[in-house]
Scaffold this active site. Structure first.
Site, PDB file in Angstrom:
ATOM      1  N   THR A  15      37.881  44.737  50.577  1.00 50.88           N
ATOM      2  CA  THR A  15      39.201  44.175  50.228  1.00 50.88           C
ATOM      3  C   THR A  15      39.153  43.102  49.137  1.00 50.88           C
ATOM      4  O   THR A  15      40.146  42.410  48.928  1.00 50.88           O
ATOM      5  CB  THR A  15      39.883  43.551  51.478  1.00 50.88           C
ATOM      6  OG1 THR A  15      39.081  42.452  51.928  1.00 50.88           O
ATOM      7  CG2 THR A  15      40.075  44.554  52.583  1.00 50.88           C
ATOM      8  N   TRP A  16      37.999  42.955  48.481  1.00 51.46           N
ATOM      9  CA  TRP A  16      37.939  41.942  47.406  1.00 51.46           C
ATOM     10  C   TRP A  16      38.937  42.335  46.322  1.00 51.46           C
ATOM     11  O   TRP A  16      39.028  43.515  45.971  1.00 51.46           O
ATOM     12  CB  TRP A  16      36.513  41.884  46.835  1.00 51.46           C
ATOM     13  CG  TRP A  16      36.275  40.699  45.943  1.00 51.46           C
ATOM     14  CD1 TRP A  16      37.003  39.553  45.878  1.00 51.46           C
ATOM     15  CD2 TRP A  16      35.211  40.562  44.988  1.00 51.46           C
ATOM     16  NE1 TRP A  16      36.445  38.696  44.952  1.00 51.46           N
ATOM     17  CE2 TRP A  16      35.363  39.291  44.385  1.00 51.46           C
ATOM     18  CE3 TRP A  16      34.147  41.378  44.587  1.00 51.46           C
ATOM     19  CZ2 TRP A  16      34.477  38.827  43.411  1.00 51.46           C
ATOM     20  CZ3 TRP A  16      33.281  40.915  43.608  1.00 51.46           C
ATOM     21  CH2 TRP A  16      33.442  39.647  43.037  1.00 51.46           C
ATOM     22  N   ASP A  44      36.345  45.109  55.737  1.00 48.16           N
ATOM     23  CA  ASP A  44      35.629  43.889  55.363  1.00 48.16           C
ATOM     24  C   ASP A  44      36.540  43.014  54.524  1.00 48.16           C
ATOM     25  O   ASP A  44      37.064  43.456  53.510  1.00 48.16           O
ATOM     26  CB  ASP A  44      34.377  44.240  54.548  1.00 48.16           C
ATOM     27  CG  ASP A  44      33.671  42.975  54.065  1.00 48.16           C
ATOM     28  OD1 ASP A  44      32.969  42.365  54.897  1.00 48.16           O
ATOM     29  OD2 ASP A  44      33.844  42.587  52.900  1.00 48.16           O
ATOM     30  N   TYR A  49      39.123  35.868  49.664  1.00 48.09           N
ATOM     31  CA  TYR A  49      39.800  36.902  48.880  1.00 48.09           C
ATOM     32  C   TYR A  49      41.302  36.625  48.816  1.00 48.09           C
ATOM     33  O   TYR A  49      41.979  36.558  49.849  1.00 48.09           O
ATOM     34  CB  TYR A  49      39.544  38.304  49.471  1.00 48.09           C
ATOM     35  CG  TYR A  49      38.081  38.697  49.577  1.00 48.09           C
ATOM     36  CD1 TYR A  49      37.095  38.045  48.835  1.00 48.09           C
ATOM     37  CD2 TYR A  49      37.681  39.719  50.423  1.00 48.09           C
ATOM     38  CE1 TYR A  49      35.763  38.406  48.934  1.00 48.09           C
ATOM     39  CE2 TYR A  49      36.342  40.095  50.526  1.00 48.09           C
ATOM     40  CZ  TYR A  49      35.394  39.420  49.782  1.00 48.09           C
ATOM     41  OH  TYR A  49      34.074  39.783  49.892  1.00 48.09           O
ATOM     42  N   GLN A 159      25.057  40.772  54.818  1.00 47.66           N
ATOM     43  CA  GLN A 159      25.830  41.584  53.860  1.00 47.66           C
ATOM     44  C   GLN A 159      25.347  41.240  52.454  1.00 47.66           C
ATOM     45  O   GLN A 159      25.415  40.087  52.037  1.00 47.66           O
ATOM     46  CB  GLN A 159      27.327  41.282  54.002  1.00 47.66           C
ATOM     47  CG  GLN A 159      28.167  42.180  53.126  1.00 47.66           C
ATOM     48  CD  GLN A 159      29.670  41.952  53.279  1.00 47.66           C
ATOM     49  OE1 GLN A 159      30.339  41.566  52.318  1.00 47.66           O
ATOM     50  NE2 GLN A 159      30.202  42.218  54.458  1.00 47.66           N
ATOM     51  N   TYR A 187      27.312  45.768  49.996  1.00 41.13           N
ATOM     52  CA  TYR A 187      28.584  45.559  49.303  1.00 41.13           C
ATOM     53  C   TYR A 187      28.471  46.007  47.838  1.00 41.13           C
ATOM     54  O   TYR A 187      27.368  46.181  47.325  1.00 41.13           O
ATOM     55  CB  TYR A 187      29.097  44.130  49.473  1.00 41.13           C
ATOM     56  CG  TYR A 187      28.454  43.001  48.690  1.00 41.13           C
ATOM     57  CD1 TYR A 187      28.531  42.905  47.300  1.00 41.13           C
ATOM     58  CD2 TYR A 187      27.824  41.958  49.364  1.00 41.13           C
ATOM     59  CE1 TYR A 187      27.987  41.843  46.603  1.00 41.13           C
ATOM     60  CE2 TYR A 187      27.265  40.875  48.679  1.00 41.13           C
ATOM     61  CZ  TYR A 187      27.351  40.828  47.295  1.00 41.13           C
ATOM     62  OH  TYR A 187      26.813  39.771  46.608  1.00 41.13           O
ATOM     63  N   LEU A 190      29.614  50.655  44.459  1.00 39.38           N
ATOM     64  CA  LEU A 190      29.906  51.266  43.158  1.00 39.38           C
ATOM     65  C   LEU A 190      29.717  50.241  42.047  1.00 39.38           C
ATOM     66  O   LEU A 190      30.221  50.420  40.935  1.00 39.38           O
ATOM     67  CB  LEU A 190      31.336  51.822  43.147  1.00 39.38           C
ATOM     68  CG  LEU A 190      31.630  52.821  44.278  1.00 39.38           C
ATOM     69  CD1 LEU A 190      33.095  53.205  44.301  1.00 39.38           C
ATOM     70  CD2 LEU A 190      30.743  54.057  44.135  1.00 39.38           C
TER      71      LEU A 190
HETATM   72  P1  NAP Z   1      32.925  48.454  44.733  1.00 41.14           P
HETATM   73  O1  NAP Z   1      33.378  48.902  46.061  1.00 41.14           O
HETATM   74  O2  NAP Z   1      31.542  48.718  44.318  1.00 41.14           O
HETATM   75  O3  NAP Z   1      33.901  49.006  43.574  1.00 41.14           O
HETATM   76  C1  NAP Z   1      35.291  48.869  43.625  1.00 41.14           C
HETATM   77  C2  NAP Z   1      35.869  49.449  42.339  1.00 41.14           C
HETATM   78  O4  NAP Z   1      35.515  50.832  42.255  1.00 41.14           O
HETATM   79  C3  NAP Z   1      37.371  49.382  42.254  1.00 41.14           C
HETATM   80  O5  NAP Z   1      37.707  49.128  40.906  1.00 41.14           O
HETATM   81  C4  NAP Z   1      37.837  50.764  42.651  1.00 41.14           C
HETATM   82  O6  NAP Z   1      39.046  51.147  42.032  1.00 41.14           O
HETATM   83  C5  NAP Z   1      36.692  51.616  42.138  1.00 41.14           C
HETATM   84  N1  NAP Z   1      36.508  52.827  42.967  1.00 41.14           N
HETATM   85  C6  NAP Z   1      36.545  52.883  44.315  1.00 41.14           C
HETATM   86  N2  NAP Z   1      36.296  54.112  44.745  1.00 41.14           N
HETATM   87  C7  NAP Z   1      36.097  54.876  43.646  1.00 41.14           C
HETATM   88  C8  NAP Z   1      35.817  56.238  43.443  1.00 41.14           C
HETATM   89  N3  NAP Z   1      35.677  57.091  44.479  1.00 41.14           N
HETATM   90  N4  NAP Z   1      35.679  56.691  42.172  1.00 41.14           N
HETATM   91  C9  NAP Z   1      35.800  55.841  41.115  1.00 41.14           C
HETATM   92  N5  NAP Z   1      36.062  54.524  41.246  1.00 41.14           N
HETATM   93  C10 NAP Z   1      36.223  54.044  42.502  1.00 41.14           C
HETATM   94  O7  NAP Z   1      33.139  46.870  44.535  1.00 41.14           O
HETATM   95  P2  NAP Z   1      33.468  45.619  45.422  1.00 41.14           P
HETATM   96  O8  NAP Z   1      34.910  45.538  45.718  1.00 41.14           O
HETATM   97  O9  NAP Z   1      32.823  44.481  44.745  1.00 41.14           O
HETATM   98  O10 NAP Z   1      32.631  45.817  46.788  1.00 41.14           O
HETATM   99  C11 NAP Z   1      33.179  46.410  47.949  1.00 41.14           C
HETATM  100  C12 NAP Z   1      33.515  45.366  49.001  1.00 41.14           C
HETATM  101  O11 NAP Z   1      32.366  44.617  49.383  1.00 41.14           O
HETATM  102  C13 NAP Z   1      34.477  44.270  48.514  1.00 41.14           C
HETATM  103  O12 NAP Z   1      35.792  44.731  48.357  1.00 41.14           O
HETATM  104  C14 NAP Z   1      34.263  43.219  49.562  1.00 41.14           C
HETATM  105  O13 NAP Z   1      34.941  43.567  50.762  1.00 41.14           O
HETATM  106  C15 NAP Z   1      32.743  43.301  49.747  1.00 41.14           C
HETATM  107  N6  NAP Z   1      32.030  42.333  48.883  1.00 41.14           N
HETATM  108  C16 NAP Z   1      31.350  41.311  49.479  1.00 41.14           C
HETATM  109  C17 NAP Z   1      30.708  40.366  48.715  1.00 41.14           C
HETATM  110  C18 NAP Z   1      29.981  39.230  49.384  1.00 41.14           C
HETATM  111  O14 NAP Z   1      29.596  38.267  48.691  1.00 41.14           O
HETATM  112  N7  NAP Z   1      29.725  39.305  50.670  1.00 41.14           N
HETATM  113  C19 NAP Z   1      30.700  40.443  47.311  1.00 41.14           C
HETATM  114  C20 NAP Z   1      31.358  41.532  46.720  1.00 41.14           C
HETATM  115  C21 NAP Z   1      32.005  42.463  47.522  1.00 41.14           C
HETATM  116  P3  NAP Z   1      40.503  51.094  42.741  1.00 41.14           P
HETATM  117  O15 NAP Z   1      40.557  49.834  43.550  1.00 41.14           O
HETATM  118  O16 NAP Z   1      41.429  51.119  41.577  1.00 41.14           O
HETATM  119  O17 NAP Z   1      40.669  52.303  43.612  1.00 41.14           O
END
Ligand code: NAP
Length: 273
Positions: A15-16, A44, A49, A159, A187, A190
């Site tokens: 949900t970031w 998550d 966020y 995480q 996390y 992608l």
């Molecule tokens: P991610 O999941 O690696 O990538 C998200 C991006 O990829 C968004 O722009 C999304 O677009 C796009 N996307 C999603 N599914 C796709 C697909 N099937 N094909 C093409 N593009 C796709 O990045 P993230 O948000 O950084 O990481 C995921 C989660 O991990 C976060 O949301 C958060 O909950 C957690 N996180 C935790 C930390 C920490 O410090 N603990 C740090 C970073 C992240 P759309 O949204 O436009 O669909």
């Protein structure tokens, strides 16, 4: 160290960047609802966020189905004193409109003594406001320190940033966590949507008739004890990501991906988002 008391699902919804602006909220709630409907029963989030906005939309998405969702949220390091952690958790519960979180994490190591945070986590668990607790962005030395502290034996997850092009953790941290029975939440599977699609990844995707991004998510789930939390707002992405949890990669796929996205040859500090 021990496994979480509640079973952690393998695939969740990140949900970031959600909850940051009002016009997008309905679409974000719909994306989370769709993900839950399709069978990814974990969300998550974090107090950070959208400055609480993401927790608010999660609260809306889980309304009426709380017991079917494994809910993860995080305390900011700046709030992670003993009293601050408890107050932050209570605020998160209000925004999430629930009486408990399944996993409560320290978002990254901060300046408050970790022993204080752990003491607060133990108290929150005693009060049944959290089922399990853990950490995030902890490298191996920080994990070793954590497990030596009172309450450290209860750390139920770490995480961390982990994806095809961020494999440094495979050298030491990941084997250590597997050995100690600490589940890893991967996390940014992608790489925040910036994953570089190399020809080998495209080939594996074509063999399976899916997108390269789906293969990247399936790849994070190859090892036991790793869960993956891709974030998606677009409906087609949500559908693809949940379906990715069902892709089975074989040895040839894994060998091709290893060659295209190798583990670094030297130890390196934990990378973070
Ligand atoms: P991610 O999941 O690696 O990538 C998200 C991006 O990829 C968004 O722009 C999304 O677009 C796009 N996307 C999603 N599914 C796709 C697909 N099937 N094909 C093409 N593009 C796709 O990045 P993230 O948000 O950084 O990481 C995921 C989660 O991990 C976060 O949301 C958060 O909950 C957690 N996180 C935790 C930390 C920490 O410090 N603990 C740090 C970073 C992240 P759309 O949204 O436009 O669909």
């Amino acid at each position: 160290m021990k496994a979480p008391r509640a079973t952690m699902p393998r695939l969740g919804l990140g949900t970031w960047r959600m909850g940051e602006n009002a016009p997008a909220r309905a679409e974000e709630i719909a994306a989370l609802t769709l993900g839950l409907d399709l069978g990814a029963p974990m969300i998550d989030t974090a107090e950070m966020y959208g400055d609480g906005g993401a927790e608010e939309i999660v609260g809306r998405a889980i309304a009426g189905r709380r017991d079917d969702v494994y809910l993860v949220t995080k305390v900011l390091p700046g709030n992670a004193s003993y009293k601050g952690t408890i107050a932050a958790c209570e605020r998160s519960l209000k925004r999430l409109r629930t009486d408990r979180v399944d996993l409560y994490l320290l978002h990254w190591p901060g300046h408050h003594p970790l022993g204080e945070t752990l003491r607060a986590f133990v108290e929150l668990r005693r009060r049944e406001l959290v089922v399990d607790y853990g950490v995030s962005n902890f490298d191996i030395d920080e994990m070793r320190h954590a497990v030596g502290l009172p309450g450290g034996e209860g750390v139920a997850s770490n995480q961390i940033l982990y994806n095809l092009q961020r494999r440094g953790v495979e050298r030491k941290l990941l084997p250590w966590c597997v050995e100690e029975g600490v589940p890893i939440m991967a996390y940014s599977p992608l790489d925040q949507g910036r994953l570089v699609v190399r020809p080998a990844l495209r080939d594996v995707a074509m063999r399976h008739g899916v997108s390269p991004y789906q293969i990247a998510i399936a790849w994070t789930l190859v090892h036991d004890g790793i869960v993956s939390i891709p974030k998606a707002t677009r409906r087609e992405h949500v559908r693809d990501n949940v379906a990715a949890g069902r892709i089975l990669l074989d040895e040839d796929d894994l060998a091709a991906l290893d060659r295209a996205y190798p583990v670094p040859k030297r130890d390196m500090p934990l990378e973070t988002a």
